[in-house]
Every structure is written in C-alpha cells, then in structure tokens.
Design an enzyme around this catalytic site. Structure first.
Site, mmCIF file in Angstrom:
data_model
loop_
_atom_site.group_PDB
_atom_site.id
_atom_site.type_symbol
_atom_site.label_atom_id
_atom_site.label_comp_id
_atom_site.label_asym_id
_atom_site.label_seq_id
_atom_site.Cartn_x
_atom_site.Cartn_y
_atom_site.Cartn_z
ATOM 1 C CD1 TRP A 109 -0.677 -1.656 3.076
ATOM 2 C CD2 TRP A 109 0.391 0.273 3.451
ATOM 3 N NE1 TRP A 109 -0.042 -1.754 4.303
ATOM 4 C CE2 TRP A 109 0.614 -0.582 4.563
ATOM 5 C CE3 TRP A 109 0.970 1.541 3.473
ATOM 6 C CZ2 TRP A 109 1.375 -0.212 5.671
ATOM 7 C CZ3 TRP A 109 1.735 1.910 4.567
ATOM 8 C CH2 TRP A 109 1.921 1.038 5.645
ATOM 9 C CG ASN A 110 5.083 1.326 0.464
ATOM 10 O OD1 ASN A 110 4.686 0.518 -0.361
ATOM 11 N ND2 ASN A 110 6.342 1.422 0.823
ATOM 12 C CE LYS B 186 -3.950 -8.984 -3.059
ATOM 13 N NZ LYS B 186 -4.200 -7.963 -2.029
ATOM 14 N N GLY C 129 6.448 -6.317 -0.383
ATOM 15 C CA GLY C 129 5.659 -6.290 0.848
ATOM 16 C C GLY C 129 6.522 -6.689 2.023
ATOM 17 C CD GLU D 188 11.443 -3.457 -2.081
ATOM 18 O OE1 GLU D 188 11.584 -3.521 -0.846
ATOM 19 O OE2 GLU D 188 10.723 -2.629 -2.672
ATOM 20 C CG LEU D 189 10.830 -9.605 0.889
ATOM 21 C CD1 LEU D 189 11.348 -10.928 1.419
ATOM 22 C CD2 LEU D 189 9.337 -9.704 0.581
ATOM 23 C CB CYS E 112 10.822 -1.142 1.823
ATOM 24 S SG CYS E 112 10.942 -0.419 0.201
ATOM 25 C CD GLU F 1 9.850 -2.937 7.131
ATOM 26 O OE1 GLU F 1 9.242 -4.006 6.921
ATOM 27 O OE2 GLU F 1 10.341 -2.239 6.228
HETATM 28 P P1 ADP Z 1 1.810 -4.693 4.087
HETATM 29 O O1 ADP Z 1 0.345 -4.579 3.775
HETATM 30 O O2 ADP Z 1 2.143 -4.435 5.514
HETATM 31 O O3 ADP Z 1 2.734 -4.102 3.075
HETATM 32 P P2 ADP Z 1 1.856 -7.440 3.278
HETATM 33 O O4 ADP Z 1 3.178 -7.922 2.876
HETATM 34 O O5 ADP Z 1 1.022 -8.304 4.135
HETATM 35 O O6 ADP Z 1 2.138 -6.175 4.081
HETATM 36 O O7 ADP Z 1 0.998 -7.041 2.006
HETATM 37 C C1 ADP Z 1 1.512 -6.833 0.730
HETATM 38 C C2 ADP Z 1 0.589 -7.451 -0.273
HETATM 39 O O8 ADP Z 1 0.559 -8.869 -0.076
HETATM 40 C C3 ADP Z 1 -0.867 -7.002 -0.199
HETATM 41 O O9 ADP Z 1 -1.368 -6.870 -1.527
HETATM 42 C C4 ADP Z 1 -1.547 -8.144 0.519
HETATM 43 O O10 ADP Z 1 -2.921 -8.260 0.224
HETATM 44 C C5 ADP Z 1 -0.791 -9.323 -0.051
HETATM 45 N N1 ADP Z 1 -0.849 -10.537 0.786
HETATM 46 C C6 ADP Z 1 -0.960 -10.626 2.132
HETATM 47 N N2 ADP Z 1 -0.958 -11.913 2.528
HETATM 48 C C7 ADP Z 1 -0.845 -12.682 1.420
HETATM 49 C C8 ADP Z 1 -0.780 -14.084 1.160
HETATM 50 N N3 ADP Z 1 -0.828 -14.976 2.154
HETATM 51 N N4 ADP Z 1 -0.651 -14.503 -0.115
HETATM 52 C C9 ADP Z 1 -0.576 -13.617 -1.123
HETATM 53 N N5 ADP Z 1 -0.652 -12.289 -0.955
HETATM 54 C C10 ADP Z 1 -0.776 -11.796 0.294
#
Ligand code: ADP
Length: 499
Positions: A158-159, A182, A235, A257-258, A291, A392
């Site tokens: 979302w950022n 997605k 994410g 990219e985490l 990040c 984080e």
């Molecule tokens: P944040 O929202 O804190 O950045 P996430 O890494 O949970 O952290 O979310 C990043 C993306 O990953 C979002 O689009 C979220 O809907 C998606 N997401 C969360 N959990 C899963 C999962 N188990 N499998 C696939 N996508 C996911």
C-alpha cells in the site's frame, strides 16, 4: 467519496479488457487515512476471479494480437502509456493520496516520474538480444533467444501502489509477458484508475488485469494458480516468506522486495546540516512508510548529543496535517492496523528502556483531525539488540544508536536480518568507499538518502529480498533463455553416441 452525491465511489475489477463485479458480488470499503472515513467500495475478489483473470492473461499471452506484436511495437505501446501517465499524473496522485495518505507533494512527483519506467523499458523492448555461441561441434549452429515467461502475478503493497506496479509491469510487458495484478486491500483505487489509462493505450484485452481483494482470498490463489509462471512481490518479509513457500510448490519463479531496518550512519566529519536533513528524510518522509526508511540512526559518540539536539529541533518544525496540502510535511499512517502497530512499537521501545526525546504518541494536533497520525518520534539510548532496533516499524519512529568507530558502525549496521539500504554521512573519501564495501545492503547512499531510479538496480540482501528491480539487467527476471541447435551436417552421425 463522490462529493456531489456524498456516496462512496464504486469500483470494478478489470479482467480481459472488461470492467466486472467480483464473482461473489461482495465489496469492501477503502478508507481515507486523513479523515478516517471510507470513500470508495472495492470488489472483494476471490479464487474464481483470479482464475478468470489468469486464464484471460494466458489466452492473451498465447493467442491474439499481443504475441504477434514485434518487440518494437510493444515498446511503442509502452512509450505511449508513459505519455498518457505523464498527462494524468496529477489525477493519479490525488487518488493515491486519498487512499494512502502520503503527501500530494511526494505522490505528484512520484506519479510523474513513474512515466520514465515505461519509457525506459519501452526503449529496451527491442534490445533484448540473444547471441550466437561459437559451437565446438562440427556442422552445428547454436544460438540463444530470450523468451517471455508467460503470465506474471504481481502482488503490490500500500505504500506506493502505482510506482511499485510500474517497476514490475514495465519490464514484464517489455519482455512480452502478460500480467494479473493484486493491489493491497488498503489502496486498490489508484490501480483501477490506472487501468482506464491501460485501456486508452490500446493494449489487447487480457494483457493487463487487476483483481482486488484480501491477501489470503485473492493473493494466495494468484500465487498458487498453475498458469502463473512467476510472482513479483513487494511487501513484508513475513508475507514474502509465505508467498515463497506457496510458489515453491508450483516451482514458480519469484522476485521479492521485502522489508528493511536500514542504518543511516553519521560520522563526526559529516556536514552536520546535510546529515540532519538526511536523517529526517530517512525516517519522516512518507511518514516512515517506506521499505528503505533509515529507521536506525547510528551517530558517532563524539557528536551524538549535539547531533540529536539539532535533529530534534529540526523535526519539531515538521508540519503535520492534510496530505493534499502542499505545505504538509508529515501525513497520516495509511491504515488503522498499521497505525495501531506503530503505537504498539512505541510502547515496546519505552518498555525496553529507551529515552523519548521527541513525540512518542498518537498526534492530537488540531490539524490532524480524526486521521491516523503519529507524532514524529525519536528514541535515544537504543541498543541494537532491542526490538525497536531489529524489527521493521514502518512508521515515523527513529531509533538512535551511538557508535565509536568505523568498525563498530559496520558491525551494528549489519547486525539485523535485513539488508535493503544504508546511508553514510562523511566527508572522508576512504571512509565512504570502505563503508560502501562493507555494508550488507542492496543500496548504499553516501551523503544522500532515498535516491532511487529506473536506471539503477534495486533490491535486498538477506531477508530484504530476492532478485532486483530496475536497470537493464533485471529485464532478464522476466525472460527465460532458450538454446537452439541447428545442424548443417548432411547426415546424422552415429545415433548411439551423444554429440
Ligand atoms: P503490508 O500490507 O504491511 O505491506 P503485506 O506484505 O502483508 O504487508 O501485504 C503486501 C501485499 O501482499 C498485499 O497486496 C496483501 O494483500 C498481499 N498478501 C498478504 N498476505 C498474502 C498471502 N498470504 N498470499 C498472497 N498475498 C498476500
């Protein structure tokens, strides 16, 4: 919110060139973090929608206009998309701000800059060249070609929804793939608005699709779908690990990219005014929700107290409030769970025994209204082993850690599970190169912070990621190599012996 009617704006999924409702017919609300109120209704996609989108993308990959386009024509389409983005960048930025609360000043610049990814990778589309291998076998001709992978599943946080989509979509399309995206359940609207621009550009139906929804309901089926060749994810490391495990079952490729816990290191020979600005930009820009946030500020002992004093004085002047106002410097946190998480980390830090020298609470300034605001927060007396220094936070919370010398700065800097970025502030050239060598991070900045470009590889060491984004090389992450052997011999030699 449709300001004329006061009702919520309703969005649809974009699949196979059509605007459609989710299979379940369900929707969920998207909130404006500045008001704390919902403004849009987003379709709640599930496995059925994902399946429809992936099949459309696969069909577009294998039949129809897309695979017939020459690489130069694909490039031209991407450059046209870049032009349309440049035209609409202000509108796209406003949607992002409404959904994620980042500053219009920053998002406006970001959506305008985003066009560059489409120009750059559009330019690269017809420069993907294989090679002729000097064959060691008589009468054979051996060459390589780079071919697209197929359907790419992109999962976006979302950022910075549109920019992080561009990092994946531009190279993936340039390479000839198709995509199902997605977005985050917290910030889906900008991507759906962006699909109107995709439509206008003239991409064949099914080349780019968007399924909105929650991680487990729409993200997981995308990762698990047998027709998806690769997952490109940005994410958190925790979600990244789950996705990696699910992708492994299908032997799918991944690029990730985490998170990060990046050290921003200030030596006593630094230009102090610049280093103060660098520390501020590292943690309070984007409300710390990047990040690459420089969330650990390592300050050399000899200047520690004086530096912290100047930093606090500067941070105190930060104007909070409406992210749409160009005067605002620190906006709200994007969503309620994240707001609560940031406040929880503030409590954790306090219980670990740190000193709060600025902020340390929810912001109750009148200009923050009912929004999800956290006061810019600075903790000193932090030990690198504390949770506030290891985990984080993704918010405007800075942990200041003193260090003695270069060796200790390197040791502390590297003593986290992450390795996305690092900053160094020094006027000493030898020290600058030494630190750039020794810091375990995908990006090191010296006397600057947060510089990122379509031209330069970006990604993480350690738990901060797999693979790289941006730059020429990374287009290979969306390609596979084929080796072709052609015999020029008149006769097939002895068939019982391998050639
Ligand atoms: P944040 O929202 O804190 O950045 P996430 O890494 O949970 O952290 O979310 C990043 C993306 O990953 C979002 O689009 C979220 O809907 C998606 N997401 C969360 N959990 C899963 C999962 N188990 N499998 C696939 N996508 C996911």
């Amino acid at each position: 919110m449709d300001t004329a009617t006061g009702s919520l704006i309703q969005y649809k999924l974009y699949i196979d060139g059509q605007w459609v409702d989710s299979a379940s017919g369900q929707q969920f609300e998207s909130y404006n973090p500045y008001t704390g109120k919902p403004w849009a209704l987003i379709p709640r996609g599930n496995a059925e929608d994902v399946d429809r989108a992936v099949r459309a993308a696969r069909k577009a990959f294998t039949t129809g206009e897309w695979p017939k386009l020459t690489p130069s024509k694909r490039g031209a389409l991407l450059r046209k998309l870049g032009d349309l983005i440049a035209d609409k960048s202000k509108y796209l930025a406003e949607i992002e701000v409404r959904d994620n609360g980042k500053l219009l000043a920053e998002m406006g610049a970001q959506t305008a800059y985003m066009a560059q990814w489409y120009y750059y990778y559009g330019g690269l589309a017809d420069k993907i060249e294989g090679s002729v291998i000097p064959s060691d076998k008589p009468d054979t001709f051996n060459y390589t070609r780079f071919e697209p992978l197929g359907v790419i599943g992109a999962i976006i946080p979302w950022n910075s929804p549109l920019l992080l989509t561009a990092w994946k979509l531009a190279p993936a399309l340039a390479a000839g793939n198709t995509m199902v995206i997605k977005p985050s359940e917290y910030t889906s609207a900008s991507l759906l608005e962006f699909m109107k621009i995709i439509e206008q550009t003239g991409f064949p139906a099914g080349v780019v699709n968007v399924v909105t929804g929650f991680g487990p309901e729409a993200g997981t089926p995308l990762v698990e779908h047998p027709l998806v060749a690769k997952i490109a994810f940005t994410g958190s490391d925790v979600t990244g690990q789950k996705i990696y495990e699910a992708a492994a079952k299908g032997l799918k490729r991944v690029s990730m990219e985490l998170g990060g816990k990046s050290p921003n290191i200030v030596f006593d020979d630094a230009e102090i005014d610049n280093a103060v600005k660098g520390a501020i930009s590292g943690i309070f820009a984007a409300t710390g929700q990047t990040c690459i946030a420089g969330s650990r500020l390592l300050v050399q002992q000899s200047i520690h107290d004086q530096f912290v004093e100047r930093l606090v004085a500067f941070a105190k002047t930060a104007r909070m409030g409406d992210p749409m106002s160009l005067d605002t410097q620190v906006g709200p946190v994007t969503n309620l769970p994240q707001f609560n998480k940031v406040l929880k980390y503030i409590d954790i830090a306090k219980s670990e025994g740190v000193r709060t020298v600025l902020g340390g609470a929810k912001a109750t300034r009148p200009e923050c209204g009912d929004g999800w605001f956290v006061e810019p927060t600075i903790f000193t007396g932090v030990k690198n082993s504390m949770r506030i220094a290891q985990e984080e936070v993704f918010g405007p919370v800075l942990a200041v850690i003193p260090f003695r010398d270069e060796e200790e700065a390197i040791a502390i800097g590297n003593d986290v599970v992450f390795g996305l970025a690092a900053g160094v502030w020094t006027q000493n050239m030898r020290r600058a190169f030494l630190m750039a060598d020794k810091l375990q991070a995908g990006t090191v900045w010296v006397n600057t912070y947060r510089a990122v470009s379509f031209l330069s590889p970006f990604g993480g060491y350690k738990r901060s990621g797999l693979g790289r984004e941006n730059g020429q090389e990374m287009i290979k992450e969306y390609l596979q190599t084929k080796s072709v052997w052609i015999s020029t011999a008149k006769e097939v030699p002895n068939p019982f012996i391998m050639r």
